[in-house]
Write a protein that holds these residues in place. Structure first.
Motif, PDB file in Angstrom:
ATOM      1  N   ASP A  68       1.193  -2.520   1.283  1.00  0.00           N
ATOM      2  CA  ASP A  68      -0.209  -2.921   1.075  1.00  0.00           C
ATOM      3  C   ASP A  68      -1.181  -1.783   1.373  1.00  0.00           C
ATOM      4  O   ASP A  68      -2.178  -1.591   0.661  1.00  0.00           O
ATOM      5  N   LYS A  69      -0.918  -1.003   2.429  1.00  0.00           N
ATOM      6  CA  LYS A  69      -1.835   0.084   2.779  1.00  0.00           C
ATOM      7  C   LYS A  69      -1.852   1.169   1.709  1.00  0.00           C
ATOM      8  O   LYS A  69      -2.911   1.696   1.356  1.00  0.00           O
ATOM      9  N   GLN A  70      -0.677   1.503   1.186  1.00  0.00           N
ATOM     10  CA  GLN A  70      -0.622   2.531   0.141  1.00  0.00           C
ATOM     11  C   GLN A  70      -1.303   2.076  -1.132  1.00  0.00           C
ATOM     12  O   GLN A  70      -1.994   2.851  -1.793  1.00  0.00           O
ATOM     13  N   VAL A  71      -1.124   0.798  -1.484  1.00  0.00           N
ATOM     14  CA  VAL A  71      -1.783   0.275  -2.680  1.00  0.00           C
ATOM     15  C   VAL A  71      -3.303   0.301  -2.504  1.00  0.00           C
ATOM     16  O   VAL A  71      -4.043   0.668  -3.428  1.00  0.00           O
ATOM     17  N   ALA A  72      -3.763  -0.073  -1.322  1.00  0.00           N
ATOM     18  CA  ALA A  72      -5.206  -0.044  -1.059  1.00  0.00           C
ATOM     19  C   ALA A  72      -5.753   1.385  -1.150  1.00  0.00           C
ATOM     20  O   ALA A  72      -6.852   1.614  -1.669  1.00  0.00           O
ATOM     21  N   ALA A  73      -4.979   2.373  -0.664  1.00  0.00           N
ATOM     22  CA  ALA A  73      -5.412   3.774  -0.741  1.00  0.00           C
ATOM     23  C   ALA A  73      -5.482   4.252  -2.193  1.00  0.00           C
ATOM     24  O   ALA A  73      -6.392   4.996  -2.573  1.00  0.00           O
ATOM     25  N   ILE A  74      -4.547   3.804  -3.011  1.00  0.00           N
ATOM     26  CA  ILE A  74      -4.566   4.162  -4.439  1.00  0.00           C
ATOM     27  C   ILE A  74      -5.799   3.581  -5.118  1.00  0.00           C
ATOM     28  O   ILE A  74      -6.505   4.262  -5.876  1.00  0.00           O
TER      29      ILE A  74
ATOM     30  N   VAL B  77       6.160   2.597  -4.242  1.00  0.00           N
ATOM     31  CA  VAL B  77       4.745   2.985  -4.200  1.00  0.00           C
ATOM     32  C   VAL B  77       4.671   4.381  -3.586  1.00  0.00           C
ATOM     33  O   VAL B  77       5.258   4.627  -2.529  1.00  0.00           O
ATOM     34  N   PRO B  78       4.011   5.332  -4.227  1.00  0.00           N
ATOM     35  CA  PRO B  78       3.981   6.701  -3.688  1.00  0.00           C
ATOM     36  C   PRO B  78       3.344   6.755  -2.305  1.00  0.00           C
ATOM     37  O   PRO B  78       2.415   6.001  -2.005  1.00  0.00           O
ATOM     38  N   ASN B  79       3.863   7.662  -1.478  1.00  0.00           N
ATOM     39  CA  ASN B  79       3.334   7.802  -0.120  1.00  0.00           C
ATOM     40  C   ASN B  79       1.924   8.380  -0.106  1.00  0.00           C
ATOM     41  O   ASN B  79       1.138   8.082   0.789  1.00  0.00           O
TER      42      ASN B  79
ATOM     43  N   PRO C 214      11.393  -9.254  -0.706  1.00  0.00           N
ATOM     44  CA  PRO C 214      12.837  -9.509  -0.654  1.00  0.00           C
ATOM     45  C   PRO C 214      13.152 -10.687   0.261  1.00  0.00           C
ATOM     46  O   PRO C 214      12.427 -10.968   1.222  1.00  0.00           O
ATOM     47  N   THR C 215      14.230 -11.382  -0.040  1.00  0.00           N
ATOM     48  CA  THR C 215      14.621 -12.531   0.770  1.00  0.00           C
ATOM     49  C   THR C 215      15.186 -12.115   2.115  1.00  0.00           C
ATOM     50  O   THR C 215      15.009 -12.800   3.114  1.00  0.00           O
ATOM     51  N   ARG C 216      15.900 -10.983   2.116  1.00  0.00           N
ATOM     52  CA  ARG C 216      16.460 -10.457   3.355  1.00  0.00           C
ATOM     53  C   ARG C 216      16.377  -8.940   3.322  1.00  0.00           C
ATOM     54  O   ARG C 216      16.436  -8.332   2.261  1.00  0.00           O
TER      55      ARG C 216
ATOM     56  N   ALA D  25       5.584  -3.418  -5.644  1.00  0.00           N
ATOM     57  CA  ALA D  25       5.014  -3.286  -4.305  1.00  0.00           C
ATOM     58  C   ALA D  25       5.504  -4.428  -3.421  1.00  0.00           C
ATOM     59  O   ALA D  25       5.478  -5.592  -3.821  1.00  0.00           O
ATOM     60  N   THR D  26       5.971  -4.082  -2.230  1.00  0.00           N
ATOM     61  CA  THR D  26       6.366  -5.065  -1.231  1.00  0.00           C
ATOM     62  C   THR D  26       5.224  -5.235  -0.229  1.00  0.00           C
ATOM     63  O   THR D  26       4.278  -4.446  -0.219  1.00  0.00           O
ATOM     64  N   PRO D  27       5.281  -6.262   0.619  1.00  0.00           N
ATOM     65  CA  PRO D  27       4.198  -6.423   1.610  1.00  0.00           C
ATOM     66  C   PRO D  27       3.975  -5.198   2.486  1.00  0.00           C
ATOM     67  O   PRO D  27       2.851  -4.944   2.928  1.00  0.00           O
ATOM     68  N   SER D  28       5.019  -4.415   2.744  1.00  0.00           N
ATOM     69  CA  SER D  28       4.852  -3.221   3.582  1.00  0.00           C
ATOM     70  C   SER D  28       4.095  -2.107   2.860  1.00  0.00           C
ATOM     71  O   SER D  28       3.722  -1.106   3.479  1.00  0.00           O
TER      72      SER D  28
END
Length: 521
Positions: free
Chosen positions: A361-367, A329-331, A227-229, A356-359
């Motif tokens: 990244d950890k959840q995506v990696a876990a998936i 992204v699911p927790n 997001p821009t802001r 997926a937003t930059p925040s």
């Protein structure tokens, strides 16, 4: 190839299966039905959408075809984590048991206790329930579980996520030790494994797919979005979701869109409906009748987009879902498997896309670690800029500097108006607009001494010295807003209607008044 007729099922069950249009069992059905028919405990592990419901429904109907239920003592028990999943099991039972005389009762929240009590009192062969409502009936003395011959726990890992494990353990203790237990789950966390070791006796383990794997019939993808802001993240993310829906074109017949929070479920549904898409929300805070109507509308096609929390992620068999969108992204990584498993069911193809937003990244990696493969990254679609939204954003941006400038302008004006050296033109223009111009009664310069022949005035009652000194003491200058309110109230010292601009430019009237001296008595 194995057929249902090779599984020793009741002929009436086989007729119902044929009426439903099924010919060959799925791997989990082929592996679980034979040991279940022999009375052995079964531990079934399979990815969602593989037909686990029929794996226990078909042998249960066959085993219960002989015998009769007694009042308040069901012969079998099926536990499901959500109302929707319990209702779906009840629908499957109706389909496969339509040629038998077996009865059922559905115990879920949001439905009157009275109607459920009537069904239990007549006696049911199959009791399908959520854990909370089942224990409610038991504690009210309306239900006995000592006659349960077959007990089924469906979506056990979801039970763990929802905090039902203590209830499950208590229910196990209320049922006979000699019962047969069928235990099904998509994943096997350590807590679930402990439960199976405690309450299952030498179970037949049927595992037809690697734990937490995704179906090969589902095309996956993730769109990276920044997001821009921060304060515009939700609106820009919603616009990106609509662009992704548009890009799918005619291949998108319907879709389930998952959010992590119930608040976002309502907001996304409102956003889609505002932009002309036929969408409805479903989550745990809605009453049961509303949730049932929404699911029925999605099944019959009158609702195209179902915006859901994880209440709809597990076990719901909604055929022909072409797409699943993960707005959030699911927790928990396991929820990703269950969410996308709503599409690509029963051999059909499906598409599962995730924002997926930059925040995230950890959840995506876990998936990706859990499913053993990366989720393919796809290009973000171009988001069209609506005119009305552009104007609104421009207006908002213009409003920020104006708001910042307002206090500075106000402060400068107040400073000028309180200056004792010169009077600003603004108060004079306001006073001219309120009354005709008139010479002030007292000049702005220092007043002269009282005349020798004072004007006779009525004596005022004598006041205490402390009070007189307080009134006669110079008062501090007041700000513009205070002077304005004083003028509106029409104070006794503001007879001329002019704004009081400060002691340096104006002498209060009471100082110029004459008083008769009291002669000593």
């Amino acid at each position: 190839m194995t057929k249902f007729s090779d599984l020793n099922l009741d002929p009436r069950v086989l007729t119902a299966i044929e009426d439903a249009g099924y010919e060959t069992p799925t791997p989990i059905q082929e592996g679980a039905i034979p040991p279940a028919l022999t009375g052995q405990d079964v531990l079934g592990i399979a990815q969602t959408g593989t037909g686990k419901t029929a794996s226990f429904t078909l042998p249960m109907i066959t085993l219960l075809s002989k015998g009769r239920a007694r009042a308040r003592m069901p012969r079998s028990l099926v536990l499901a984590p959500t109302r929707e999943l319990a209702a779906q099991v009840a629908e499957n039972f109706d389909v496969y048991a339509k040629h038998t005389k077996l009865t059922k009762a559905l115990l879920i929240g949001g439905v009157s206790f009275g109607e459920q009590d009537k069904l239990i009192d007549r006696g049911v062969d199959v009791l399908i329930a959520t854990p909370g409502r089942l224990l409610d009936h038991f504690e009210r003395g309306k239900l006995l579980l000592t006659g349960v011959q077959i007990m089924v726990v469906d979506e056990a890992d979801r039970m763990l996520d929802m905090g039902f494990i203590p209830d499950i353990e208590r229910i196990f203790q209320l049922t006979p030790f000699t019962r047969q237990t069928l235990f099904f789950s998509a994943t096997m966390p350590s807590e679930i494994e402990r439960l199976t070791n405690t309450f299952l006796s030498n179970p037949a383990r049927v595992e037809v797919a690697r734990q937490a794997s995704t179906s090969e019939t589902i095309t996956q993808g993730v769109v990276s979005f920044k997001p821009t802001r921060k304060d515009r993240a939700f609106s820009e993310k919603s616009a990106m979701l609509r662009a992704m829906i548009t890009r799918e074109g005619d291949g998108l017949r319907n879709a389930i869109i998952f959010c992590n929070r119930k608040l976002d479920v309502d907001a996304v549904a409102k956003s889609l409906k505002k932009n002309g898409l036929n969408a409805e929300p479903i989550h745990g805070d809605l009453d049961q009748s509303h949730r049932t109507r929404t699911l029925d509308g999605f099944r019959d096609g009158s609702i195209a987009f179902l915006i859901a929390s994880d209440v709809a992620a597990r076990g719901l068999d909604i055929p022909n879902v072409s797409h699943v969108f993960n707005f959030d992204v699911p927790n928990h990584a396991e929820d990703y498997v269950h969410r996308i498993g709503r599409t690509g069911r029963a051999g059909r193809t499906g598409v599962a896309l995730m924002l997926a937003t930059p925040s995230d990244d950890k959840q995506v990696a876990a998936i990706e670690e859990m499913i053993g493969q990366p989720v393919p990254k796809i290009d973000a679609p171009e988001v069209p800029k609506a005119r009305s939204r552009t104007r609104s954003r421009t207006a908002d941006e213009d409003a920020v500097p104006a708001a910042d400038a307002a206090p500075a302008e106000s402060a400068a004006t107040e400073t000028a108006s309180d200056s004792p050296k010169e009077e600003t033109p603004k108060p004079r223009s306001r006073s001219r607009s309120r009354k005709p111009a008139a010479a002030p009664a007292v000049e702005a310069d220092a007043p002269a001494a009282p005349s020798a022949e004072p004007e006779v005035a009525a004596p005022e009652p004598e006041r205490p010295q402390a009070e007189r000194s307080q009134d006669e003491a110079p008062k501090p200058s007041r700000g513009r807003s205070q002077r304005k309110s004083s003028s509106r109230r029409g104070g006794s010292n503001d007879k001329s209607g002019d704004d009081v601009v400060g002691m340096g430019d104006h002498v209060p009237e009471f100082i110029t008044r004459s008083f008769l001296a009291r002669s000593p008595s």
